[in-house]
Design an enzyme around this catalytic site. Structure first.
Site, mmCIF file in Angstrom:
data_model
loop_
_atom_site.group_PDB
_atom_site.id
_atom_site.type_symbol
_atom_site.label_atom_id
_atom_site.label_comp_id
_atom_site.label_asym_id
_atom_site.label_seq_id
_atom_site.Cartn_x
_atom_site.Cartn_y
_atom_site.Cartn_z
ATOM 1 N N ARG A 116 -32.482 -22.793 -128.023
ATOM 2 C CA ARG A 116 -31.297 -22.183 -128.616
ATOM 3 C C ARG A 116 -30.065 -22.862 -128.044
ATOM 4 N NH1 ARG A 116 -29.592 -19.780 -124.027
ATOM 5 N NH2 ARG A 116 -31.136 -18.776 -122.683
ATOM 6 N N LYS A 171 -43.557 -20.244 -120.937
ATOM 7 C CA LYS A 171 -43.412 -21.260 -119.895
ATOM 8 C C LYS A 171 -44.731 -21.954 -119.603
ATOM 9 C CE LYS A 171 -39.425 -19.139 -117.691
ATOM 10 N NZ LYS A 171 -38.840 -18.579 -116.453
ATOM 11 N N HIS A 230 -31.021 -15.810 -109.658
ATOM 12 C CA HIS A 230 -31.505 -16.668 -110.748
ATOM 13 C C HIS A 230 -30.650 -16.600 -112.007
ATOM 14 C CE1 HIS A 230 -35.028 -17.201 -108.226
ATOM 15 N NE2 HIS A 230 -35.207 -15.883 -108.209
ATOM 16 N N GLU A 288 -46.325 -21.553 -109.214
ATOM 17 C CA GLU A 288 -46.001 -22.952 -108.971
ATOM 18 C C GLU A 288 -45.497 -23.122 -107.539
ATOM 19 O OE1 GLU A 288 -43.168 -23.740 -112.092
ATOM 20 O OE2 GLU A 288 -41.462 -23.373 -110.780
#
Length: 509
Positions: free
Chosen positions: A292, A116, A235, A200
């Site tokens: 993917r 990431k 999540h 973040e």
């Protein structure tokens, strides 16, 4: 086109790829663990190779054995499905080095987007908007504290090497930061073998909107539109739809162009997905790229008419995409519910056992992508997802209504499933309006699970329970057993009675 393809996966996605291959006249090879010896994907394939014991670390994650199986059966290509080794750069490279075609993006693109932090760095360098935060893993708690003050609380800690909510923590203030960082690192290390965590800014109540892209080896990169994936628990996506109620044609074009730009920057080929946060003002931020096929790909297929799995195969064999960007726009509305072997009423604990009876919904606009059948054994070795129920209709209201009807028609006996939970979501007024965000389910989960079915539903379900018990009693009488089964109370007062009634009746209101 290939003559033979090996599918390095199991369950519903293995069946999905097998069927796409057969429609193209391609023979298939299944791989399986000892636990999956009688699984439907093993039977549906033209050939099957045992690759190890039940634990995935000794079977579906053994890249060497999978490549050996491909060589043994003369398979020309390997399709990884999703999960397991699908986003492992080393496996894609090993397949290529073995002289077998990898049906997916180049190993270099997986490496570029697999982390990431590296994906954020690439995005920033190519003008793709990202949530304010770091592009390098945090060195220690002291650095995290400094950056948190810079961006302002709340902040989000995220594992650099993975997804699915693992290694992720929301931190609302400085007192929580050190403990949250330590917990995120431990979880990331356990899940991905890498404890790198970055930081973040936490965006309040955004939507999770992703863009499906498809790219060939001839320079064409296309956006196939968006998917709304905001209904999440911890999540993990639970319900997906296409298109999104929050995306206008202008915003769709802008997000699509951004996703294509990110894919080109990574040298991407084949199917992939750029995930974004969409805030309430219409601003969007790149999160990551899934290198993917996605679990939720069917909703895009239904609104575009493009078979993503077949085009994965076609692109990998060198074919050129025949579509033009201006020709691609959503038609109608599609919704997908993930049917898992989890007991929603008991904190979504996994449920195991044998599928005693399976009745599938049908009718216009109903699609079932499943990996189970009556007699299937459901254990704890693998992901609890049993199948995906997908519907299409002319608009969203009709799609929600159709999904509810299809869920009621679905019967799975033998294990607890998420079916009833999905029925309750379809009945929720906020969901029906499309008034959702990625925290919506967490806020509403308790009220959704506590909603009682109508009294008439309880009465009808109690009758159904009695009839089923009578059937079981008759069967025992034939076999010589004289044991008794107690029936639930018909008045629905006790928790066991109304829970069983709701399960049997399917919350038919």
């Amino acid at each position: 086109m290939f003559k033979k393809v090996l599918i390095a996966n199991r369950g519903e996605i293995a069946l999905r790829v097998i069927r796409a291959c057969h429609e193209l006249g391609v023979r298939t090879v299944a791989v399986y663990s000892e636990a999956d010896a009688r699984a439907p994907h093993v039977r549906e394939a033209d050939e099957a190779v045992l690759i190890g014991p039940p634990p995935s670390s000794e079977s579906y994650l053994r890249g060497d054995r999978i490549i050996e199986a491909a060589k043994l059966t003369d398979a020309e290509a390997i399709h990884p499905g999703y999960g397991f080794l699908s986003e492992r750069e080393w496996f894609a490279r090993a397949v290529r080095d073995a002289g077998v075609v990898w049906i997916g993006p180049p190993a270099e693109a997986i490496a570029a987007m697999g982390s990431k932090t590296s994906a954020r760095t690439l995005a920033v360098a190519n003008g793709v908007p990202v949530v304010p935060g770091t592009t390098e893993p945090l060195a220690d708690a002291k650095e995290a504290e400094k950056l948190a003050r810079k961006f302002g609380y709340p902040i989000l800690l995220k594992a650099a090497a993975g997804g699915g909510g693992k290694g992720m923590r929301v931190v609302s203030g400085p007192k929580e930061l050190k403990g949250a960082l330590e917990a995120a690192r431990r979880e990331a290390k356990s899940a991905f073998g890498d404890d790198a965590v970055y930081l973040e800014k936490f965006v309040a109540q955004p939507r999770h909107v992703e863009i499906q892209i498809l790219a060939d080896t001839h320079g064409t990169v296309l956006s196939l539109g968006e998917r709304e994936c905001s209904v999440q628990r911890r999540h993990q996506k639970m319900i997906e739809e296409a298109p999104s109620v929050a995306v206008t044609p202008t915003l769709r074009k802008k997000m699509g162009e951004t996703a294509v730009r990110a894919a080109r920057a990574a040298g991407y080929v084949n199917a992939g997905t750029c995930e974004f946060l969409l805030d309430q003002s219409g601003a969007f931020y790149f999160l990551e790229m899934n290198t993917r096929l996605q679990v939720e790909h069917p909703v895009t297929e239904l609104v575009t008419g493009i078979d993503l799995v077949q085009w994965q195969l076609r692109v990998a064999s060198g074919e050129k995409l025949p579509f033009k960007q201006e020709e691609i726009s959503p038609r109608g509305w599609a919704i997908e519910c993930r049917i898992t072997s989890e007991d929603a009423s008991n904190n979504f604990l996994p449920s195991t056992g044998r599928i005693e009876h399976l009745h599938l919904p049908s009718g216009p606009g109903v699609r079932w992508d499943g990996g189970i059948e009556s007699g299937s054994e459901v254990g704890l070795y693998y992901d609890p997802m049993l199948a995906k129920l997908i519907v299409w209709a002319a608009d969203r209201d009709q799609a929600v209504t159709r999904m509810r009807r299809a869920l009621v028609d679905l019967i799975i006996q033998g294990v607890e499933t998420s079916r009833d939970f999905h029925i309750r979501v379809m009945d929720n007024e906020e969901f029906r309006r499309g008034d959702i965000d990625i925290q919506w389910l967490e806020r509403r989960l308790k009220s959704i699970l506590e909603r009682r079915p109508a009294e008439e539903s309880i009465r009808v379900a109690a009758i159904a329970a009695a009839l089923l018990a009578e059937r079981d009693r008759s069967a025992r009488a034939v076999s010589g057993s004289d044991s008794e089964t107690s029936l639930p109370a018909a008045n629905g007062d006790g928790p066991a009675s109304w829970k069983q009634a709701a399960r049997l009746e399917g919350l038919r209101t």
